[in-house]
Scaffold this motif. Sequence first.
Motif, PDB file in Angstrom:
ATOM      1  N   LYS A  68      57.312  11.676  29.987  1.00 20.81           N
ATOM      2  CA  LYS A  68      57.083  11.205  31.491  1.00 20.81           C
ATOM      3  C   LYS A  68      57.114  10.026  31.622  1.00 20.81           C
ATOM      4  N   ASP A  69      56.797   8.966  30.581  1.00 17.06           N
ATOM      5  CA  ASP A  69      57.036   7.472  30.677  1.00 17.06           C
ATOM      6  C   ASP A  69      58.280   6.832  30.317  1.00 17.06           C
ATOM      7  N   SER A  70      59.358   7.602  30.020  1.00 19.24           N
ATOM      8  CA  SER A  70      60.527   7.137  29.535  1.00 19.24           C
ATOM      9  C   SER A  70      61.167   6.549  30.899  1.00 19.24           C
ATOM     10  N   ILE A  71      62.227   5.690  30.170  1.00 19.93           N
ATOM     11  CA  ILE A  71      63.408   5.358  31.326  1.00 19.93           C
ATOM     12  C   ILE A  71      64.622   6.392  31.038  1.00 19.93           C
ATOM     13  N   PHE A  72      64.901   7.075  31.935  1.00 20.71           N
ATOM     14  CA  PHE A  72      66.099   7.929  32.264  1.00 20.71           C
ATOM     15  C   PHE A  72      67.247   7.373  32.878  1.00 20.71           C
ATOM     16  N   LEU A  73      68.376   7.216  32.035  1.00 19.05           N
ATOM     17  CA  LEU A  73      69.591   6.886  32.980  1.00 19.05           C
ATOM     18  C   LEU A  73      70.863   7.800  32.968  1.00 19.05           C
ATOM     19  N   MET A  74      71.288   7.880  34.220  1.00 22.48           N
ATOM     20  CA  MET A  74      72.528   8.643  34.042  1.00 22.48           C
ATOM     21  C   MET A  74      73.499   8.019  35.456  1.00 22.48           C
ATOM     22  N   MET A 122      58.817  13.828  37.668  1.00 24.15           N
ATOM     23  CA  MET A 122      58.235  13.095  36.640  1.00 24.15           C
ATOM     24  C   MET A 122      57.434  12.105  37.167  1.00 24.15           C
ATOM     25  N   ASP A 123      57.127  12.019  38.373  1.00 26.43           N
ATOM     26  CA  ASP A 123      56.372  10.972  38.825  1.00 26.43           C
ATOM     27  C   ASP A 123      56.524   9.524  38.446  1.00 26.43           C
ATOM     28  N   ALA A 124      57.953   9.272  38.609  1.00 26.94           N
ATOM     29  CA  ALA A 124      58.722   8.106  38.123  1.00 26.94           C
ATOM     30  C   ALA A 124      59.143   7.291  39.214  1.00 26.94           C
ATOM     31  N   SER A 125      59.511   5.975  38.968  1.00 32.01           N
ATOM     32  CA  SER A 125      60.028   5.354  40.058  1.00 32.01           C
ATOM     33  C   SER A 125      61.792   5.723  40.013  1.00 32.01           C
ATOM     34  N   TYR A 126      62.314   5.386  41.126  1.00 35.34           N
ATOM     35  CA  TYR A 126      63.831   5.832  40.973  1.00 35.34           C
ATOM     36  C   TYR A 126      64.818   4.569  41.814  1.00 35.34           C
ATOM     37  N   ALA A 127      65.820   4.453  41.272  1.00 29.83           N
ATOM     38  CA  ALA A 127      66.753   3.614  41.597  1.00 29.83           C
ATOM     39  C   ALA A 127      68.289   4.109  41.721  1.00 29.83           C
ATOM     40  N   ALA A 128      69.046   4.217  42.921  1.00 26.20           N
ATOM     41  CA  ALA A 128      70.285   4.687  42.683  1.00 26.20           C
ATOM     42  C   ALA A 128      71.315   3.842  42.863  1.00 26.20           C
ATOM     43  N   ASP A 129      72.407   4.124  42.214  1.00 26.37           N
ATOM     44  CA  ASP A 129      73.808   3.184  42.235  1.00 26.37           C
ATOM     45  C   ASP A 129      73.457   1.764  41.924  1.00 26.37           C
ATOM     46  N   SER A 181      71.748  -6.710  46.747  1.00 23.92           N
ATOM     47  CA  SER A 181      70.225  -6.750  46.826  1.00 23.92           C
ATOM     48  C   SER A 181      69.733  -6.741  45.463  1.00 23.92           C
ATOM     49  N   ARG A 182      68.404  -7.184  45.598  1.00 27.22           N
ATOM     50  CA  ARG A 182      67.693  -7.288  44.120  1.00 27.22           C
ATOM     51  C   ARG A 182      66.290  -6.568  44.381  1.00 27.22           C
ATOM     52  N   SER A 183      65.915  -5.632  43.663  1.00 26.71           N
ATOM     53  CA  SER A 183      64.592  -5.057  43.914  1.00 26.71           C
ATOM     54  C   SER A 183      63.974  -4.882  42.595  1.00 26.71           C
ATOM     55  N   LYS A 184      62.432  -4.899  42.827  1.00 27.38           N
ATOM     56  CA  LYS A 184      61.662  -4.913  41.592  1.00 27.38           C
ATOM     57  C   LYS A 184      61.191  -3.408  41.424  1.00 27.38           C
ATOM     58  N   LEU A 185      61.419  -2.876  40.322  1.00 24.09           N
ATOM     59  CA  LEU A 185      61.139  -1.211  40.135  1.00 24.09           C
ATOM     60  C   LEU A 185      60.069  -1.415  38.953  1.00 24.09           C
ATOM     61  N   ASP A 186      58.904  -0.631  39.498  1.00 23.98           N
ATOM     62  CA  ASP A 186      57.805  -0.412  38.628  1.00 23.98           C
ATOM     63  C   ASP A 186      57.951   0.673  37.647  1.00 23.98           C
ATOM     64  N   ILE A 187      57.929   0.546  36.287  1.00 19.87           N
ATOM     65  CA  ILE A 187      58.484   1.573  35.399  1.00 19.87           C
ATOM     66  C   ILE A 187      57.132   1.551  34.607  1.00 19.87           C
ATOM     67  N   SER A 188      56.046   1.475  35.106  1.00 14.40           N
ATOM     68  CA  SER A 188      54.691   1.636  34.444  1.00 14.40           C
ATOM     69  C   SER A 188      54.660   3.454  33.943  1.00 14.40           C
ATOM     70  N   LYS A 189      55.010   4.180  34.867  1.00 14.73           N
ATOM     71  CA  LYS A 189      55.025   5.546  34.712  1.00 14.73           C
ATOM     72  C   LYS A 189      56.381   6.058  34.301  1.00 14.73           C
ATOM     73  N   GLY A 190      57.350   5.080  34.028  1.00 14.31           N
ATOM     74  CA  GLY A 190      59.028   5.812  33.568  1.00 14.31           C
ATOM     75  C   GLY A 190      59.595   5.285  34.839  1.00 14.31           C
ATOM     76  N   ALA A 191      60.933   5.572  34.861  1.00  8.81           N
ATOM     77  CA  ALA A 191      62.103   5.366  35.972  1.00  8.81           C
ATOM     78  C   ALA A 191      63.052   6.411  35.560  1.00  8.81           C
TER      79      ALA A 191
END
Length: 320
Positions: A83-89, A106-113, A138-148
């Motif tokens: 659950k605390d991993s980074i998942f890329l696709m 996964m209760d994780a952060s999400y960023a698309a494209d 655009s530049r955004s900060k993504l919290d990955i403390s619980k994964g993403a």
Amino acid sequence: MKDIYIYLTHKDGVLDDSALELISAAKKLDGSAKISAVVVGASDEVLNEAVKSYKEVIKIDGDAFKYPNAEIIRKALVDIIPKDSIFLMTYNTFAMDMAPGFSIKMDASYAADVVDFEGVEGDTIKVVRQEFGGAVYSRSKLDISKGAVISVRGGVFPADESKSESGSVVDKSNDVKDTAANRNFIEIVAAEAGDVDITQSEILVSIGRGIEEEDNIEEAKELAETMGGDLACSRPIVDAKWLDKSRQVGTSGQTVKPKVYLALGISGSFQHLGGIKGNPFIVAVNKNPKAPIFQVADVGIVADILEFIPVLNEKIGDAK
């Protein structure tokens, strides 16, 4: 940094080119992180190709995974991915379906494209995206403390050609607990074949809105013949019924792998660029200097294609 898991797509027993692009994306996030691949419903040929580039390839297989049903795959991945991993696709129509719901499970952060990463600071990743058809970054900060869960635009990261010395397949098919689904695959309806198979073309001359009128297409077709290639197009040309859909390049059209891609009057939306694979030499001609196509082009020319096409055609003819 957290472990990184990469979802690999494949079709007809062939691993998608994005498999190597996503390695580059993962290494830009953290070059020292453990990187594992996840392959669902793949043949032995696909798995053997994957282990050439990944030290660990997680296999998920079974009757439920013969067709990529996002509803089922989400459930399977929850059983497999920490659950605390980074998942890329890769960002595509499947990712649009699968990734948002997976991030919730996964209760994780999400960023698309995502088109780039600009560093990791503690539990924060700075991600870069394009807005308004590519006109604004655009530049955004993504919290990955619980994964993403992050989907990455195809073609924006270079293919990583390094090979794994001791890649291995880890079969976790039996770890999947639930494969029930509310929707089921029925059949694949193949598109009608066109007069030209642009997926096999080594040289493509592709036209977009900049061609302006149907009568102007003949000059582009003549240029394609002079260059020894074929004529292709973006979606607006098909929507206008000026060319058959079999000539459309993009996520809703054909996926092509030419050696040379001449983009004439094409803005360069992610839907169009998503259909271009294999790292071709891209030449873009557009009268808008801020057109997104220039971000990926090897050569960019700011010009009116209606003036450019006859000149280039004449020069190539003279050279021959």
